[in-house]
Design a protein around this motif. Structure first.
Motif, PDB file in Angstrom:
ATOM      1  N   ARG A   1     -11.222  45.012  21.322  1.00  0.00           N
ATOM      2  CA  ARG A   1     -12.338  44.440  20.420  1.00  0.00           C
ATOM      3  C   ARG A   1     -13.064  43.610  20.984  1.00  0.00           C
ATOM      4  O   ARG A   1     -14.242  43.541  20.567  1.00  0.00           O
ATOM      5  CB  ARG A   1     -11.611  43.992  18.987  1.00  0.00           C
ATOM      6  N   LEU A   2     -12.481  42.513  21.777  1.00  0.00           N
ATOM      7  CA  LEU A   2     -13.158  41.379  22.356  1.00  0.00           C
ATOM      8  C   LEU A   2     -14.351  42.123  23.482  1.00  0.00           C
ATOM      9  O   LEU A   2     -15.457  41.651  23.226  1.00  0.00           O
ATOM     10  CB  LEU A   2     -12.183  40.703  23.100  1.00  0.00           C
ATOM     11  N   ALA A   3     -13.792  43.272  23.897  1.00  0.00           N
ATOM     12  CA  ALA A   3     -15.053  43.699  25.103  1.00  0.00           C
ATOM     13  C   ALA A   3     -15.997  44.423  24.214  1.00  0.00           C
ATOM     14  O   ALA A   3     -17.028  44.477  24.488  1.00  0.00           O
ATOM     15  CB  ALA A   3     -14.127  44.947  25.786  1.00  0.00           C
ATOM     16  N   ARG A   4     -15.645  45.031  23.132  1.00  0.00           N
ATOM     17  CA  ARG A   4     -16.638  45.933  22.430  1.00  0.00           C
ATOM     18  C   ARG A   4     -17.623  44.858  21.504  1.00  0.00           C
ATOM     19  O   ARG A   4     -18.948  45.170  21.671  1.00  0.00           O
ATOM     20  CB  ARG A   4     -15.726  46.593  21.267  1.00  0.00           C
ATOM     21  N   ILE A   5     -17.203  43.718  21.149  1.00  0.00           N
ATOM     22  CA  ILE A   5     -18.096  42.567  20.858  1.00  0.00           C
ATOM     23  C   ILE A   5     -19.099  42.428  21.761  1.00  0.00           C
ATOM     24  O   ILE A   5     -20.297  42.001  21.694  1.00  0.00           O
ATOM     25  CB  ILE A   5     -17.296  41.412  20.019  1.00  0.00           C
TER      26      ILE A   5
ATOM     27  N   PRO B   1      -8.585  53.660  17.143  1.00  0.00           N
ATOM     28  CA  PRO B   1      -7.852  52.806  16.136  1.00  0.00           C
ATOM     29  C   PRO B   1      -8.313  51.217  16.378  1.00  0.00           C
ATOM     30  O   PRO B   1      -7.607  50.464  15.790  1.00  0.00           O
ATOM     31  CB  PRO B   1      -6.724  53.187  16.305  1.00  0.00           C
ATOM     32  N   HIS B   2      -8.744  50.977  17.515  1.00  0.00           N
ATOM     33  CA  HIS B   2      -9.206  49.540  17.895  1.00  0.00           C
ATOM     34  C   HIS B   2     -10.581  48.904  17.593  1.00  0.00           C
ATOM     35  O   HIS B   2     -11.347  48.346  18.409  1.00  0.00           O
ATOM     36  CB  HIS B   2      -8.985  49.381  19.556  1.00  0.00           C
ATOM     37  N   ALA B   3     -11.010  49.435  16.325  1.00  0.00           N
ATOM     38  CA  ALA B   3     -12.413  49.229  15.891  1.00  0.00           C
ATOM     39  C   ALA B   3     -12.651  47.761  15.781  1.00  0.00           C
ATOM     40  O   ALA B   3     -11.686  46.965  15.092  1.00  0.00           O
ATOM     41  CB  ALA B   3     -12.790  50.040  14.674  1.00  0.00           C
ATOM     42  N   VAL B   4     -13.885  47.317  15.558  1.00  0.00           N
ATOM     43  CA  VAL B   4     -14.017  45.667  15.121  1.00  0.00           C
ATOM     44  C   VAL B   4     -13.886  45.727  13.475  1.00  0.00           C
ATOM     45  O   VAL B   4     -13.112  44.935  13.145  1.00  0.00           O
ATOM     46  CB  VAL B   4     -15.491  45.263  15.687  1.00  0.00           C
ATOM     47  N   TYR B   5     -14.424  46.609  12.920  1.00  0.00           N
ATOM     48  CA  TYR B   5     -14.126  46.725  11.551  1.00  0.00           C
ATOM     49  C   TYR B   5     -13.013  47.898  11.393  1.00  0.00           C
ATOM     50  O   TYR B   5     -13.517  49.040  11.569  1.00  0.00           O
ATOM     51  CB  TYR B   5     -15.407  47.355  10.720  1.00  0.00           C
ATOM     52  N   CYS B   6     -12.081  47.406  10.742  1.00  0.00           N
ATOM     53  CA  CYS B   6     -10.819  48.114  10.812  1.00  0.00           C
ATOM     54  C   CYS B   6     -10.738  48.965   9.302  1.00  0.00           C
ATOM     55  O   CYS B   6     -11.180  48.198   8.240  1.00  0.00           O
ATOM     56  CB  CYS B   6      -9.539  47.388  11.095  1.00  0.00           C
ATOM     57  N   GLN B   7     -10.403  49.995   9.384  1.00  0.00           N
ATOM     58  CA  GLN B   7      -9.983  50.739   8.073  1.00  0.00           C
ATOM     59  C   GLN B   7      -8.815  51.628   8.264  1.00  0.00           C
ATOM     60  O   GLN B   7      -8.037  51.391   9.147  1.00  0.00           O
ATOM     61  CB  GLN B   7     -11.216  52.113   8.246  1.00  0.00           C
ATOM     62  N   ASN B   8      -8.416  52.272   7.335  1.00  0.00           N
ATOM     63  CA  ASN B   8      -7.104  52.972   7.076  1.00  0.00           C
ATOM     64  C   ASN B   8      -7.048  53.497   8.397  1.00  0.00           C
ATOM     65  O   ASN B   8      -7.620  54.374   8.944  1.00  0.00           O
ATOM     66  CB  ASN B   8      -6.918  53.956   5.996  1.00  0.00           C
ATOM     67  N   GLY B   9      -6.010  53.751   9.081  1.00  0.00           N
ATOM     68  CA  GLY B   9      -5.477  54.332  10.392  1.00  0.00           C
ATOM     69  C   GLY B   9      -5.889  53.426  11.709  1.00  0.00           C
ATOM     70  O   GLY B   9      -5.371  53.967  12.656  1.00  0.00           O
ATOM     71  N   ASP B  10      -6.535  52.410  11.399  1.00  0.00           N
ATOM     72  CA  ASP B  10      -6.581  51.584  12.663  1.00  0.00           C
ATOM     73  C   ASP B  10      -5.583  50.419  12.659  1.00  0.00           C
ATOM     74  O   ASP B  10      -4.468  50.580  11.866  1.00  0.00           O
ATOM     75  CB  ASP B  10      -7.919  50.865  12.380  1.00  0.00           C
TER      76      ASP B  10
ATOM     77  N   SER C   1     -11.698  39.192  13.923  1.00  0.00           N
ATOM     78  CA  SER C   1     -12.924  39.058  15.018  1.00  0.00           C
ATOM     79  C   SER C   1     -13.957  37.995  14.424  1.00  0.00           C
ATOM     80  O   SER C   1     -14.313  38.108  13.336  1.00  0.00           O
ATOM     81  CB  SER C   1     -13.717  40.530  15.223  1.00  0.00           C
ATOM     82  N   SER C   2     -14.391  37.341  15.307  1.00  0.00           N
ATOM     83  CA  SER C   2     -15.355  36.022  14.996  1.00  0.00           C
ATOM     84  C   SER C   2     -16.319  36.087  16.119  1.00  0.00           C
ATOM     85  O   SER C   2     -16.132  36.166  17.037  1.00  0.00           O
ATOM     86  CB  SER C   2     -14.474  34.951  14.845  1.00  0.00           C
TER      87      SER C   2
ATOM     88  N   ILE D   1     -22.645  43.796  13.893  1.00  0.00           N
ATOM     89  CA  ILE D   1     -21.599  44.004  15.024  1.00  0.00           C
ATOM     90  C   ILE D   1     -20.241  44.047  14.408  1.00  0.00           C
ATOM     91  O   ILE D   1     -19.299  44.725  14.658  1.00  0.00           O
ATOM     92  CB  ILE D   1     -21.727  42.692  16.009  1.00  0.00           C
ATOM     93  N   LEU D   2     -19.765  43.128  13.496  1.00  0.00           N
ATOM     94  CA  LEU D   2     -18.707  42.935  12.862  1.00  0.00           C
ATOM     95  C   LEU D   2     -18.508  44.381  11.894  1.00  0.00           C
ATOM     96  O   LEU D   2     -17.134  44.571  11.512  1.00  0.00           O
ATOM     97  CB  LEU D   2     -18.763  41.918  12.022  1.00  0.00           C
ATOM     98  N   PHE D   3     -19.434  44.948  11.635  1.00  0.00           N
ATOM     99  CA  PHE D   3     -19.335  46.167  10.761  1.00  0.00           C
ATOM    100  C   PHE D   3     -18.975  47.356  11.624  1.00  0.00           C
ATOM    101  O   PHE D   3     -19.297  48.517  11.112  1.00  0.00           O
ATOM    102  CB  PHE D   3     -20.714  46.432   9.868  1.00  0.00           C
ATOM    103  N   ASP D   4     -19.203  47.423  13.119  1.00  0.00           N
ATOM    104  CA  ASP D   4     -18.991  48.568  14.035  1.00  0.00           C
ATOM    105  C   ASP D   4     -17.529  49.033  13.684  1.00  0.00           C
ATOM    106  O   ASP D   4     -16.632  48.498  13.758  1.00  0.00           O
ATOM    107  CB  ASP D   4     -19.193  47.937  15.397  1.00  0.00           C
ATOM    108  N   THR D   5     -17.734  50.242  13.584  1.00  0.00           N
ATOM    109  CA  THR D   5     -16.506  51.340  13.396  1.00  0.00           C
ATOM    110  C   THR D   5     -16.005  52.338  14.524  1.00  0.00           C
ATOM    111  O   THR D   5     -15.029  52.937  14.257  1.00  0.00           O
ATOM    112  CB  THR D   5     -16.538  51.947  12.152  1.00  0.00           C
TER     113      THR D   5
END
Length: 322
Positions: free
Chosen positions: A254-258, A280-289, A93-94, A272-276
């Protein structure tokens, strides 16, 4: 995040990187199931592409040769890794901002959730009297993530799922490597227009107070100057392509969330880029996303500063000058 300093000819720099990341390269090949047998199944096509790359981008071909020699792996295997459309998550995401006296590019670099931090690094490279820094995946050429160089250019890359199958051409990773060595924004755009890609990427490219959003699909290149705020994920959104492109559910979410978050916190792209949320479609992805965010970068061209965040924490960041 590990950092490597490399210097010499394109071959020598590739060899040094291959030596330093040899263990990680083998681990990444295993993650993606890239075996010598699999590579041999594409031998004829790989030879054709190799001839094309050696003719069009000889320094890139030499860097690949050095990378394979340094890692002590067959050239065809490393070439395949830099050619293949690898499966797995792609959720970069940018956000680009050119307003209120600010010129900012912020980018989440996301990869396959199986690709841990040890399979990525920052490379600081001096070759052909040019210096650049770039995020690198083990076994890949620098440039297919985010980068900056001593000419003042900077950029980020977003995977775009092809809306038609890839066809014969220069692999997008190799075109991205060529961009890293461009002297001007105009020169970078000329590289994209001169070399049709086998598929395509999205690039944010910055120079001074200018940022452009570029979508490429094969030989077609669409350039949109950023005026104000512009953001991108992993599907085609430029008018030139969007009627033909679909895009995954995760990329669209993610585009809509940003866009939603920018209405409330337009002055803090890192937040914004750190939003979780909306996993599983978070801007900032973690295990399980969808995938896993491997690194975040903030280019503040207004103040000629670069900040690299190896994780969501603001502790242990790396700071550089643009």
């Amino acid at each position: 995040m590990k950092q490597y300093r490399l210097s010499g000819t394109p071959y020598e720099c590739g060899k040094q990187l291959g030596e330093k990341m040899a263990k990680a390269i083998r681990a990444r090949l295993a993650v993606h199931g890239i075996t010598e047998r699999r590579v041999r199944g594409h031998a004829s096509l790989l030879r054709r592409i190799d001839r094309l790359v050696r003719s069009a981008l000889p320094d890139v071909a030499e860097e690949l040769r050095g990378l394979s020699d340094g890692a002590r792996l067959p050239y065809e295997t490393i070439f395949y890794l830099n050619t293949a459309e690898l499966p797995g998550g792609h959720a970069c995401s940018s956000i680009a901002i050119t307003e209120k006296g600010r010129t900012i590019l912020a980018h989440n670099e996301d990869g396959d959730a199986r690709e841990r931090q040890g399979m990525t690094a920052l490379a600081h490279v001096k070759t052909n009297d040019r210096f650049f820094s770039a995020f690198v995946y083990a076994g890949e050429l620098p440039g297919a993530g985010f980068w900056w160089n001593d000419f003042g250019l900077f950029g980020s890359v977003n995977f775009l799922r092809p809306f038609e199958p890839p066809k014969f051409g220069i692999p997008r990773i190799m075109i991205s490597r060529a961009l890293v060595s461009a002297r001007t924004l105009r020169g970078a755009l000329a590289i994209l227009r001169r070399h049709p890609s086998a598929s395509g990427y999205h690039h944010f490219l910055g120079e001074g107070r200018r940022i452009v959003s570029v979508e490429q699909f094969r030989g077609d290149v669409s350039v949109v100057p950023v005026h104000g705020v512009y953001f991108h994920t992993n599907h085609y959104i430029h008018l030139a392509f969007r009627d033909r492109a679909g895009g995954s559910v995760g990329s669209r979410k993610r585009l809509a969330r940003i866009g939603e978050l920018l209405k409330n916190t337009p002055d803090d792209p890192i937040r914004i880029l750190f939003d979780t949320k909306q996993r599983p479609h978070a801007v900032y992805c973690q295990n399980g996303d969808d995938s896993q965010t491997l690194s975040t970068v903030l280019f503040d061209a207004s103040n000629r500063r670069i900040t690299v965040y190896p994780s969501r924490s603001k502790i242990g960041v790396h700071r550089f000058s643009l």
